[in-house]
Design an enzyme around this catalytic site. Structure first.
Site, PDB file in Angstrom:
ATOM      1  N   ARG A 127       4.799 -55.108 -14.835  1.00  0.00           N
ATOM      2  CA  ARG A 127       5.172 -55.744 -16.094  1.00  0.00           C
ATOM      3  C   ARG A 127       4.126 -56.801 -16.460  1.00  0.00           C
ATOM      4  O   ARG A 127       3.611 -57.502 -15.587  1.00  0.00           O
ATOM      5  CB  ARG A 127       6.538 -56.405 -15.905  1.00  0.00           C
ATOM      6  CG  ARG A 127       7.120 -57.087 -17.133  1.00  0.00           C
ATOM      7  CD  ARG A 127       7.472 -56.121 -18.192  1.00  0.00           C
ATOM      8  NE  ARG A 127       8.417 -56.684 -19.158  1.00  0.00           N
ATOM      9  CZ  ARG A 127       8.652 -56.131 -20.334  1.00  0.00           C
ATOM     10  NH1 ARG A 127       8.030 -55.021 -20.708  1.00  0.00           N
ATOM     11  NH2 ARG A 127       9.547 -56.660 -21.143  1.00  0.00           N
ATOM     12  N   THR A 144       7.527 -47.324 -26.550  1.00  0.00           N
ATOM     13  CA  THR A 144       7.330 -47.305 -25.122  1.00  0.00           C
ATOM     14  C   THR A 144       7.204 -45.820 -24.837  1.00  0.00           C
ATOM     15  O   THR A 144       7.506 -44.997 -25.701  1.00  0.00           O
ATOM     16  CB  THR A 144       8.607 -47.923 -24.488  1.00  0.00           C
ATOM     17  OG1 THR A 144       8.730 -49.266 -24.889  1.00  0.00           O
ATOM     18  CG2 THR A 144       8.646 -47.840 -22.986  1.00  0.00           C
ATOM     19  N   THR A 165       4.690 -49.543 -21.535  1.00  0.00           N
ATOM     20  CA  THR A 165       4.867 -49.915 -22.931  1.00  0.00           C
ATOM     21  C   THR A 165       3.827 -50.907 -23.428  1.00  0.00           C
ATOM     22  O   THR A 165       3.214 -51.625 -22.634  1.00  0.00           O
ATOM     23  CB  THR A 165       6.268 -50.548 -23.127  1.00  0.00           C
ATOM     24  OG1 THR A 165       6.507 -50.781 -24.505  1.00  0.00           O
ATOM     25  CG2 THR A 165       6.398 -51.868 -22.391  1.00  0.00           C
ATOM     26  N   ASP A 223       9.411 -60.087 -25.798  1.00  0.00           N
ATOM     27  CA  ASP A 223      10.592 -59.769 -24.980  1.00  0.00           C
ATOM     28  C   ASP A 223      11.176 -60.992 -24.261  1.00  0.00           C
ATOM     29  O   ASP A 223      12.216 -60.900 -23.615  1.00  0.00           O
ATOM     30  CB  ASP A 223      10.256 -58.675 -23.953  1.00  0.00           C
ATOM     31  CG  ASP A 223      10.507 -57.274 -24.513  1.00  0.00           C
ATOM     32  OD1 ASP A 223      11.086 -57.164 -25.604  1.00  0.00           O
ATOM     33  OD2 ASP A 223      10.132 -56.289 -23.845  1.00  0.00           O
ATOM     34  N   SER A 235      12.693 -56.874 -19.310  1.00  0.00           N
ATOM     35  CA  SER A 235      12.498 -55.565 -19.938  1.00  0.00           C
ATOM     36  C   SER A 235      13.813 -54.781 -19.947  1.00  0.00           C
ATOM     37  O   SER A 235      14.761 -55.117 -19.225  1.00  0.00           O
ATOM     38  CB  SER A 235      11.447 -54.800 -19.134  1.00  0.00           C
ATOM     39  OG  SER A 235      11.362 -53.470 -19.571  1.00  0.00           O
ATOM     40  N   SER A 236      13.835 -53.736 -20.763  1.00  0.00           N
ATOM     41  CA  SER A 236      14.964 -52.793 -20.746  1.00  0.00           C
ATOM     42  C   SER A 236      14.541 -51.440 -20.192  1.00  0.00           C
ATOM     43  O   SER A 236      15.340 -50.493 -20.198  1.00  0.00           O
ATOM     44  CB  SER A 236      15.501 -52.594 -22.159  1.00  0.00           C
ATOM     45  OG  SER A 236      15.966 -53.801 -22.676  1.00  0.00           O
ATOM     46  N   GLY A 248      12.365 -46.978 -26.383  1.00  0.00           N
ATOM     47  CA  GLY A 248      13.406 -47.365 -27.345  1.00  0.00           C
ATOM     48  C   GLY A 248      13.885 -48.791 -27.240  1.00  0.00           C
ATOM     49  O   GLY A 248      15.002 -49.095 -27.668  1.00  0.00           O
ATOM     50  N   GLY A 249      13.078 -49.715 -26.658  1.00  0.00           N
ATOM     51  CA  GLY A 249      13.524 -51.101 -26.565  1.00  0.00           C
ATOM     52  C   GLY A 249      14.845 -51.169 -25.817  1.00  0.00           C
ATOM     53  O   GLY A 249      15.060 -50.465 -24.825  1.00  0.00           O
TER      54      GLY A 249
HETATM   55  N1  GLY Z   1       9.213 -53.672 -24.538  1.00  0.00           N
HETATM   56  C1  GLY Z   1      10.374 -52.969 -24.264  1.00  0.00           C
HETATM   57  C2  GLY Z   1      10.972 -53.280 -22.962  1.00  0.00           C
HETATM   58  O1  GLY Z   1      10.269 -53.650 -22.042  1.00  0.00           O
HETATM   59  O2  GLY Z   1      12.164 -53.184 -22.824  1.00  0.00           O
END
Ligand code: GLY
Length: 568
Positions: free
Chosen positions: A101, A377, A395, A419, A448-449, A469-470
């Site tokens: 990340r 992403t 992403t 984020d 993150s998701s 998809g966030g």
């Molecule tokens: N940028 C989308 C995520 O990391 O959830």
């Protein structure tokens, strides 16, 4: 199209199967592979991965090559300028993860996106150079290779160099993106020339698109490994670009970046073991919490896509997203996160007991919530001949990230700082969230998701799945897993079937508009839900093991214009 699946007696199962056949006749079908499979959002990148498998590389080798290839062929989200997560299950059933990340620069601080009044400067956390996080992808792929790769590093980067240097045929999907991006912001000098052909004109579908600057950057990474990105020419150029354009990332940030190997979060659903990404992604914890809650559901009374289904699933999502907002962030800055509690069956039982099957709960606007930005992403899934499996999601945050970069480097920067929770202490019903675990701090990773997931059965990979998809990622992965494990769908049915999204705040259900019947919508509204239609949710890339045929089935979501499953 309205789909109705009855889980229950044999007659009902046959009936649902027939309905599914009818309803999924527009689906994209499944690819089969006995020895290996790569499913990604770009056919050329899947092909690169398969070639590595055929040369004897393992799933990690193929993933590294696919990830670099996606930077070239799927620049919307394939990246070396962003970050992500890799979940790896080896053939012995042991699971580990790599966290690459992005992190905040050393000069970042809690107030960096606020004006004098303490308010968020509009879109500054997504639109300015301050929104760039220190990229993690190259370090993550390098660490994966050092620990688990088998082929030479240079042979895994070379296919991407070839694609960038020699070019590849511009697809209609890429061409459409190029036109939209250029039209949207005519002053964006970087994107204006990014898609150009060798004559300096916008590359047309069917023409070769070459990326000379990117090829040089990739060659440095090929020849010097991680140092080819975090030191030397690339690092100097990133620092220069940032200094000239108002960014804060410096060479020290790049040199200090480290990918981290972390244990997965582990859960179960009936006889299946669930392995997914731990914080700094919230995906795994929320997925396991939701599946745990669903174990208390009586599926005999919950036909797929019915009113009880949408109601229950939305209520389960509401609770998991509230917990996500309250508790989760970078584990290195939040050592006491209650991960064990959130993923326990006892906690899920208590959470499930608060659901009223007849009435929508209310999300408390005075506490927590989150907007669901971050539309783009990309995910890919890989399995090799020995049964090693990789689930990787990475992403740039938005589609084409910040849409800025250095012309000398040829890749796009992320805008991942968006984020983080940008305004400390402010949480409202519009989805603004200000809880402390995810506030900005120097060198902290933003929550993150992303939910790269491997589901195992009897200790071997059974379902390898993930999506862009966030914040919707968590829910589309959750429903796809549920579709396979609880509703016995085939993988293409599970991926193509109707998805919804609820994220606690703002308090509404987002649903795929052509896939929910008007009657169901009305019935849900009478239970107190507000519903918002969207064209599509998720873009899942998955592999499912067919135990009877002993073959892997791969499916690329039909919403991906250039995606492909390739098996061998
Ligand atoms: N940028 C989308 C995520 O990391 O959830």
């Amino acid at each position: 199209m309205f789909q109705m699946i009855f889980i229950g007696n044999r007659f009902n199962q046959i009936f649902c199967f027939l309905l599914l056949l009818i309803n999924c006749s527009t689906g994209i079908g499944q690819e089969y592979g006995q020895h290996g499979m790569v499913v990604s959002s770009n056919k050329l990148a899947s092909q690169v991965g398969i070639e590595i498998l055929k040369k004897g590389g393992n799933a990690i080798d193929a993933s590294i090559a696919t990830a670099f290839a996606l930077q070239v062929t799927h620049p919307e989200a394939g990246n070396i300028g962003g970050g992500g997560f890799l979940v790896f299950m080896n053939a012995k059933g042991q699971v580990t993860t790599i966290d690459f990340r992005e992190k905040a620069a050393l000069a970042a601080n809690q107030k960096m996106f606020l004006n004098d009044k303490g308010q968020l400067m509009q879109d500054s956390n997504h639109e300015s150079l301050l929104s760039v996080g220190v990229p993690g992808t190259v370090a993550g792929l390098f660490l994966a290779h050092q620990k688990y790769g088998t082929l030479a590093w240079k042979d895994l980067v070379q296919p991407a160099v070839n694609l960038a240097k020699n070019g590849f045929i511009m697809s209609w999907g890429l061409y459409r993106d190029a036109r939209e991006i250029i039209a949207l912001d005519t002053s964006n000098a970087f994107m204006k020339t990014y898609f150009n052909n060798s004559k300096g004109q916008l590359c047309k579908p069917g023409e070769l698109w070459k990326q000379a600057a990117l090829a040089k950057t990739l060659e440095l990474i090929r020849d010097h490994g991680q140092d080819g990105f975090y030191k030397g020419f690339v690092a100097n150029e990133i620092e220069d670009y940032m200094k000239k354009n108002g960014g804060i990332i410096c060479k020290n940030d790049l040199e200090r970046y480290k990918a981290i190997e972390r244990p997965p979060v582990k859960g179960s659903f009936n006889d299946f073991e669930i392995y997914s990404m731990a914080p700094p992604s919230s995906g795994g914890v929320a997925l396991i919490e939701m599946l745990n809650m669903m174990e208390f559901a009586n599926f005999n009374t919950i036909p797929f896509n019915s009113t009880p289904y949408v109601h229950l699933v939305a209520e389960v999502m509401r609770r998991a997203f509230a917990d996500r907002a309250e508790y989760l962030g970078d584990p290195d800055f939040n050592p006491d996160m209650p991960i064990h509690q959130l993923t326990s069956k006892e906690f899920a039982k208590k959470r499930f007991a608060t659901i009223d099957l007849n009435k929508a709960s209310s999300s408390d606007p005075l506490k927590f919530g989150h907007p669901y930005g971050g539309e783009n992403t990309t995910h890919f899934s890989v399995v090799d001949k020995d049964g090693n499996a990789v689930s990787l999601t990475y992403t740039l945050e938005y589609s084409y990230g910040l849409r800025r970069g250095s012309e000398k480097l040829g890749f796009i920067f992320n805008n991942e700082m968006g984020d983080f929770n940008a305004v400390p202490g402010i949480t409202n019903r519009f989805g603004q969230i200000g809880s402390s675990p995810n506030l900005i701090a120097p060198e902290k990773r933003m929550l993150s998701s992303m939910t790269p997931t491997i589901i195992a059965k009897n200790g071997r990979p059974y379902l390898i799945i993930g999506s862009p998809g966030g914040r919707t990622i968590i829910n589309t992965v959750f429903q796809t897993v549920l579709n396979v494990l609880a509703y016995n769908m085939t993988l293409d049915q599970a991926i193509e079937s109707m998805k919804i999204h609820h994220q606690w705040l703002p308090d509404f259900i987002v649903y795929e508009k052509n896939l929910l019947s008007p009657d169901t919508k009305t019935a849900l509204e009478s239970k107190g839900h507000q519903l918002i239609p969207v064209d599509n949710l998720g873009c899942l890339m998955g592999i499912l093991y067919d135990e009877k045929l002993k073959v892997y089935t791969g499916v690329a979501d039909s919403s991906s214009p250039d995606g492909a499953a390739i098996g061998y």
